[in-house]
Design an enzyme around this catalytic site. Structure first.
Site, mmCIF file in Angstrom:
data_model
loop_
_atom_site.group_PDB
_atom_site.id
_atom_site.type_symbol
_atom_site.label_atom_id
_atom_site.label_comp_id
_atom_site.label_asym_id
_atom_site.label_seq_id
_atom_site.Cartn_x
_atom_site.Cartn_y
_atom_site.Cartn_z
ATOM 1 N N GLU A 139 -1.955 4.857 3.299
ATOM 2 C CA GLU A 139 -1.726 3.437 3.039
ATOM 3 C C GLU A 139 -3.135 3.214 2.634
ATOM 4 O OE1 GLU A 139 -0.101 4.675 5.505
ATOM 5 O OE2 GLU A 139 2.124 4.397 4.902
ATOM 6 N N ASP A 163 0.835 -1.273 0.034
ATOM 7 C CA ASP A 163 0.061 -0.131 -0.022
ATOM 8 C C ASP A 163 0.882 1.195 -0.117
ATOM 9 O OD1 ASP A 163 1.085 -0.053 2.609
ATOM 10 O OD2 ASP A 163 -0.643 -0.809 3.398
ATOM 11 N N HIS A 195 14.105 4.363 11.929
ATOM 12 C CA HIS A 195 13.746 4.751 10.754
ATOM 13 C C HIS A 195 14.679 5.914 10.156
ATOM 14 C CE1 HIS A 195 11.233 5.393 7.240
ATOM 15 N NE2 HIS A 195 10.747 4.346 7.424
ATOM 16 N N ARG A 254 3.301 7.762 9.576
ATOM 17 C CA ARG A 254 2.939 9.233 9.511
ATOM 18 C C ARG A 254 1.914 9.923 10.325
ATOM 19 N NH1 ARG A 254 4.579 12.127 4.164
ATOM 20 N NH2 ARG A 254 6.168 10.478 3.244
ATOM 21 N N GLU A 267 -0.348 -9.003 -1.530
ATOM 22 C CA GLU A 267 -1.001 -8.549 -0.137
ATOM 23 C C GLU A 267 -2.183 -7.640 -0.069
ATOM 24 O OE1 GLU A 267 1.027 -5.387 2.798
ATOM 25 O OE2 GLU A 267 1.698 -7.286 3.731
ATOM 26 N N HIS A 323 7.234 4.330 13.000
ATOM 27 C CA HIS A 323 7.437 5.417 11.828
ATOM 28 C C HIS A 323 6.166 5.934 11.102
ATOM 29 C CE1 HIS A 323 6.511 1.739 9.746
ATOM 30 N NE2 HIS A 323 5.933 2.337 8.613
#
Ligand code: UD1
Ligand code: UDP
Length: 387
Positions: free
Chosen positions: A140, A104, A243, A213, A126, A211
């Site tokens: 995503e 994604d 990250h 957003r 996936e 990590h």
């Protein structure tokens, strides 16, 4: 629509740009490269730079075309525009029989969109993960919904993911439940057995990755402060591979750098990450892939998010969705560290994400469809079918 000459290998363009895409498409690329039915054409977009490169070297993936789209602190709109334009050029030059995208990310969405513009069918690995909240995870959830409107093959890791797709109107004959390729890769990597753990002391070992957003900024700083409270127990060692995202470092470094009991390390190569995961007692994460790997190695995972598109681990009892509130993080981590009954229940819950055969199922399906004497169109049937 095109038919495929059966004597020729199927030219499959695998488009990947970030660490998890490399990890999850590596077994597909390796399997395609060892047989004669497929010719894998691996294109890296460079959405991630260092974190992608370190994966490709370890996972033995041969890259045919490498784009270099990454910019520091990249904005989603700029990144998407660059990706669609550059991938469009690559597709026009290469004309593969199909494009394979995974998951994604922005790379996956742009790869699917660029393929659609060139009328090349898309296989989505996936497929079907959903939280049901369009902006969480951001972006995503939207990305994967959009890819599902484009793809010709939907390779769902679990029956629940497959159901999401058929509920949305994707034709059943286009949806295949395969397991997740992350398990194929994890088993391969553990069999290699050459990684080394990042834990250094004999304390209780907590592995943390952060990590997302939607967690960046104050929320992530609060998560950092929760980790310092856990470290203050004095009997734990927390390892946090940071990250590369500057936004993640801005949030976590001021809270955690130099703190006793907390080791901030650079992103670990996959062999070392797998060894570190295998050695830890407890996982705290907002990562998708780590949520899938932890139950495979019998490690309880506390998911530091408000939603998850991987409810299977929570339903099995292997993971717990505890949100992002520092109080909740400290309470739940302490509980698992101090209550052996609770700990054993989670550790023994098992892995719902696959048996290590996902790649074989994906390749078998693609080979069957390209060998059949029917045209491979953009979509097969259903409300979103093409003419
Ligand atoms: C991306 C994916 C996310 C996935 C994550 C895996 C999107 C929208 N998000 O998020 O789904 O979970 O990758 O880690 O596709 N950077 C570096 N070096 C690197 C990698 C990143 O400097 O090796 C920097 C980039 O310049 C960028 C920032 O990190 O400014 C974030 O990278 P980006 O790919 O935009 O998003 P992620 O948060 O990594
Ligand atoms: N990973 C790794 N090294 C690290 C941290 C994570 O190899 O230092 C691997 C981890 O095993 C998992 C994947 O990276 O397979 C997850 O990537 P990430 O959390 O960046 O993305 P997500 O899965 O959330 O999309």
């Amino acid at each position: 629509m095109s038919t495929h000459p059966s004597a020729e290998p199927v030219r499959a363009m695998l488009v990947l740009g970030t660490r998890p895409e490399a990890i999850k498409l590596a077994p597909v690329a390796r399997a395609m490269a060892t047989g004669s039915q497929f010719e894998p054409v691996v294109v890296t977009t460079g959405q991630h730079r260092e974190m992608l490169q370190q994966m490709l070297d370890l996972l033995r993936v041969d890259v045919r075309i490498a784009l270099d789209v990454m910019r520091s602190r990249q904005q989603l709109s700029d990144l998407t525009a660059r990706l669609v334009r550059e991938l469009g050029e690559v597709l026009r030059a290469q004309r593969p029989d199909l494009v394979v995208v995974q998951g994604d990310t922005t790379t996956a969405l742009a790869g699917a969109l660029a393929a659609f513009y060139e009328k090349i069918p898309v296989a989505h690995v996936e497929a079907g993960l959903r939280t049901g909240v369009l902006d969480n995870p951001f972006p995503e959830e939207l990305n994967r919904c959009l890819i599902s409107r484009i793809a010709r093959w939907h390779f769902a890791p679990t029956p629940a993911a497959a159901r999401h797709l058929t509920d949305e109107g994707v034709a059943e004959e286009q949806v295949f439940t395969t397991g997740n390729t992350v398990i194929d890769n994890l088993l391969w990597v553990l069999a290699e057995g050459t990684g080394s753990s990042a834990f250094r002391t004999g304390g209780r070992r907590i592995l943390v990755t952060l990590h997302r957003r939607e967690n960046q900024g104050e929320r992530m700083r609060g998560m950092g402060r929760a980790l310092t409270r856990l470290a203050a127990r004095g009997d734990v060692e927390i390892v946090l591979p940071l990250h590369k995202s500057p936004a993640v470092r801005d949030a976590l470094l001021p809270e955690l750098d130099g703190h006793d009991g907390i080791s901030l390390v650079e992103p670990l190569g996959y062999l070392d990450f797998a060894a570190t995961l295998a050695e830890c007692d407890l996982v705290l994460t907002d990562s998708g892939g780590v949520q899938e790997e932890a139950p495979s190695l019998s490690k309880p995972a506390l998911v530091l998010r408000t939603t998850t598109e991987r409810p299977e681990a929570v339903e099995a009892g292997a993971a717990r969705l505890i949100g992002t509130d520092p109080e909740s993080i400290v309470t739940w981590a302490n509980r698992l560290l101090d209550d052996p009954v609770e700990y054993r229940a989670m550790a023994g819950a098992g892995n719902p994400f696959g048996d290590g055969m996902a790649t074989a199922r994906i390749l078998a399906q693609l080979a069957e469809d390209f060998a059949a004497d029917v045209p491979v169109g953009l979509t097969a049937s259903g409300p979103y079918s093409t003419a």
